[in-house]
Design a protein around this motif. Structure first.
Motif, PDB file in Angstrom:
ATOM      1  N   PRO A 191      38.206  22.981 -53.942  1.00 58.53           N
ATOM      2  CA  PRO A 191      37.374  21.994 -55.000  1.00 58.53           C
ATOM      3  C   PRO A 191      37.944  20.612 -54.819  1.00 58.53           C
ATOM      4  O   PRO A 191      37.058  19.803 -54.744  1.00 58.53           O
ATOM      5  N   ALA A 192      38.973  20.426 -53.667  1.00 56.41           N
ATOM      6  CA  ALA A 192      39.126  19.085 -53.331  1.00 56.41           C
ATOM      7  C   ALA A 192      38.064  18.506 -52.527  1.00 56.41           C
ATOM      8  O   ALA A 192      37.532  17.326 -52.383  1.00 56.41           O
ATOM      9  N   LEU A 193      37.612  19.252 -51.498  1.00 53.65           N
ATOM     10  CA  LEU A 193      36.547  19.097 -50.553  1.00 53.65           C
ATOM     11  C   LEU A 193      35.090  18.958 -51.453  1.00 53.65           C
ATOM     12  O   LEU A 193      34.379  18.013 -51.020  1.00 53.65           O
ATOM     13  N   LEU A 194      34.845  19.672 -52.353  1.00 50.05           N
ATOM     14  CA  LEU A 194      33.686  19.490 -53.188  1.00 50.05           C
ATOM     15  C   LEU A 194      33.828  18.317 -53.896  1.00 50.05           C
ATOM     16  O   LEU A 194      32.513  17.656 -54.024  1.00 50.05           O
ATOM     17  N   ARG A 195      34.756  17.664 -54.474  1.00 53.32           N
ATOM     18  CA  ARG A 195      34.966  16.324 -55.013  1.00 53.32           C
ATOM     19  C   ARG A 195      34.608  15.130 -53.983  1.00 53.32           C
ATOM     20  O   ARG A 195      34.493  13.990 -54.432  1.00 53.32           O
ATOM     21  N   HIS A 196      34.907  15.375 -52.563  1.00 54.51           N
ATOM     22  CA  HIS A 196      34.733  14.395 -51.671  1.00 54.51           C
ATOM     23  C   HIS A 196      33.243  14.080 -51.308  1.00 54.51           C
ATOM     24  O   HIS A 196      32.540  14.670 -51.120  1.00 54.51           O
ATOM     25  N   ALA A 197      32.846  12.594 -51.097  1.00 52.30           N
ATOM     26  CA  ALA A 197      31.669  12.298 -50.859  1.00 52.30           C
ATOM     27  C   ALA A 197      30.950  12.874 -49.816  1.00 52.30           C
ATOM     28  O   ALA A 197      29.740  13.396 -49.946  1.00 52.30           O
TER      29      ALA A 197
END
Length: 615
Positions: A455-461
């Motif tokens: 989830p954190a990677l998906l939120r990163h630009a």
């Protein structure tokens, strides 16, 4: 008669004696007559003033400028003589640094008559570089006029090449083209008003075959000494090198690639032209030359991966080199500890995206793809002569050189020609071997990272694109399908994040919450990443099947019965993708639910939201 032993003097006495000896030697040196040490008295007097000039604590601003002006007044008429002296050159450099523009102009005017000779001086070159970097446009034009016709010669000298490099960086586009044109033809030196080509390719496209041969011969004559001396640091040299590798015959390109394959490659890959030359080495080099070039990268791979241009050289190496064991030991091994940072780095992520989706125009723009994939080159190879009737004919056949072989090739057909740097291994096999399987492999590292921080990677630009490629298992399912434990864990984590109540995720967060603090369905980057991943479920093959299983899990675990929460938010893009996914059952269920929430047909509504992402 008894022998008397001599007792050594104490160490303190020896130390004092050595100091006294050094002092006496220094005093004698100072007392040497001027005829034995030219300008010695003047340099000694200037040194005392120099100590005040470079003292930052005591002298600043106008006082320091006045000291520089007074110092230059004492050396007027002797600047050229003093510039070749070690200590005097440093004094003059300080004057150029802290003096006024009028002081620098006076120094430059005095040095111009001997500028060409001084460029090759070890100590004077530093003063000239300082003056070039601070020169005005008219002064630069005067320096260029002095050096006109000598640029190729100066680039073969280590000290002069640095001055030409500074001059090239300060020059205008027209002046740069004039400097480069001296390598093309002599008429650009003799006739100042001649129309200058913008590049070697432009020139070769406007001349006939004989003139083209003359230009390439002149380029070869000037470039070979530069390559032999490895003087490839100047920007102008890297530009010439990139043009030369693109236009020169295959035999000359092979020689240039052989000279570049090695530690010197690291000095040029940080620029566009240097990276183009580095990609040519990886693309056209022989297995031996490629191995030599890759070994030279050891210890610098992570630094290169973060650079805009050097990362392209790594991509070319991963794309063209057949020795995957060498690539894993030198390149992959240095990248494994930095996978999360790579995914979040704008430049380094391209390497991961290339391995997960090779040659995709989404991640590598056409301009960069042209550097990574240099045009194919056909090299003339010596052919085996037919069986001779006697030994003399055998010896003559063995003495065929590459130039003679080209004639034989034309007579026998194209079958004797060979592509330069041809890669024998299939691209998909190479990618699969680089990703690997099992403990310590790149595939395991990527899937493990995604399972822990999906989830954190998906939120990163930047990392969102990498997370999408990992989630679908990579091209042709190289990372494994939904049965892969790490990929299944990532899918589950993302679905759970999407199923979180919208109110609890945003109640405590401010309206201007930073990226990464919002709900995964409302975040700008993660909502688009989820849309892309769901739309990939329509693709054939293992990657499409993995994306389809994720789309089914996302619909069943987070979206079904909750579509009303996301209509009118960033999350509606995910709903539109679900309405167009590869599962007929999910399309029907989502269509039925969205029909009750929308004022228009769900298909028309989804078409505007999916847009180019569905193509």
């Amino acid at each position: 008669m008894p022998i008397r032993l001599l007792q050594a003097p104490p160490k303190s006495q020896l130390h004092a004696t050595a100091i006294d000896s050094n002092i006496r030697t220094e005093e004698k040196t100072r007392e040497l007559p001027v005829r034995e040490k030219k300008n010695a008295g003047l340099i000694q007097a200037l040194t005392k003033q120099w100590e005040k000039l470079r003292n930052r604590n005591e002298n600043a601003g106008p006082l320091r400028k006045q000291l520089a002006t007074d110092t230059l007044a004492k050396v007027q008429g002797r600047v050229a003589e003093l510039a070749v002296n070690h200590k005097a050159s440093r004094i003059l450099q300080s004057c150029a640094k802290h003096g006024t523009s009028e002081d620098r102009a006076a120094m430059l005017e005095e040095l111009l008559p001997q500028f060409l000779e001084l460029t090759k001086s070890c100590y004077a070159s530093f003063l000239l570089r300082k003056l070039v970097s601070t020169a005005s446009k008219p002064q630069l034009q005067g320096i260029l006029r002095i050096l006109r016709g000598h640029i190729p010669e100066l680039l073969r000298h280590p000290y002069a090449a640095a001055i030409v490099d500074d001059l090239y960086l300060c020059a205008s586009g027209q002046q740069r083209n004039a400097m480069v044109a001296e390598f093309y033809a002599r008429e650009y030196v003799l006739f100042e008003q001649a129309a200058l080509p913008k590049s070697l390719a432009e020139l070769l496209g406007t001349v006939d075959a004989s003139k083209k041969q003359q230009v390439l011969r002149r380029m070869s004559i000037h470039m070979q000494p530069i390559l032999e001396k490895a003087l490839i640091d100047p920007m102008i040299t890297q530009r010439l090198l990139a043009e030369y590798l693109l236009a020169a015959p295959s035999s000359l390109v092979a020689e240039a690639v052989e000279s570049l394959a090695g530690p010197g490659l690291l000095r040029i890959v940080h620029t566009r032209d240097g990276a183009q030359a580095g990609c040519a080495v990886m693309a056209y080099g022989s297995p031996k030359e490629r191995k030599k070039a890759i070994k030279a990268l050891k210890g610098h791979v992570w630094t290169m991966a973060q650079d805009r241009w050097a990362s392209l050289v790594l991509i070319t190496a991963l794309q063209r080199v057949d020795d995957t064991s060498l690539l894993r030991s030198v390149i992959i091994s240095e990248l494994l500890p930095h996978l999360e940072a790579m995914a979040e780095a704008k430049q380094a992520r391209r390497i991961l995206l290339h391995l997960l989706a090779p040659n995709s125009s989404c991640w590598l723009p056409p301009a960069l793809a042209a550097l990574v994939q240099p045009p194919k080159r056909i090299a003339a190879v010596a052919v085996k002569a037919p069986a001779a009737a006697n030994e003399d004919e055998d010896e003559a056949a063995e003495e065929l050189v590459a130039d003679e072989a080209e004639v034989v090739i034309e007579a026998q057909g194209a079958a004797e020609q060979q592509e330069m740097g041809i890669s024998k291994k299939e691209p998909l096999v190479r990618i699969q071997e680089l990703l690997g399987q099992g403990n310590g492999s790149l595939a395991q590292g990527l899937t493990l990272l995604a399972s822990l921080k999906g989830p954190a990677l998906l939120r990163h630009a930047a990392a969102s694109d990498v997370a999408v490629e990992i989630a679908r298992g990579g091209e042709h399912g190289f990372l494994g399908g939904a049965d892969n434990a790490h990929l299944a864990a990532m899918h589950t984590a993302v679905v759970e994040a999407a199923a979180e109540p919208r109110q609890s995720a945003t109640a405590d967060a401010p309206k201007d919450a930073k990226p990464g603090e919002q709900h995964i369905m409302e975040d700008y980057y993660s909502s688009r990443a989820l849309r892309s991943l769901v739309l990939m479920s329509r693709q054939p093959g293992a990657a499409g099947e993995t994306a389809c299983s994720f789309a089914a899990a996302l619909w069943a675990g987070a979206l079904k019965g909750r579509c009303n929460l996301w209509v009118g938010t960033h999350g509606e893009k995910v709903l539109a993708a679900v309405l167009s996914c590869g599962s007929e059952k999910i399309r029907q269920e989502s269509h039925a639910e969205l029909s009750q929430l929308l004022d228009q047909a769900p298909e028309d509504w989804a078409k505007a939201l999916v847009g180019a992402a569905s193509s």
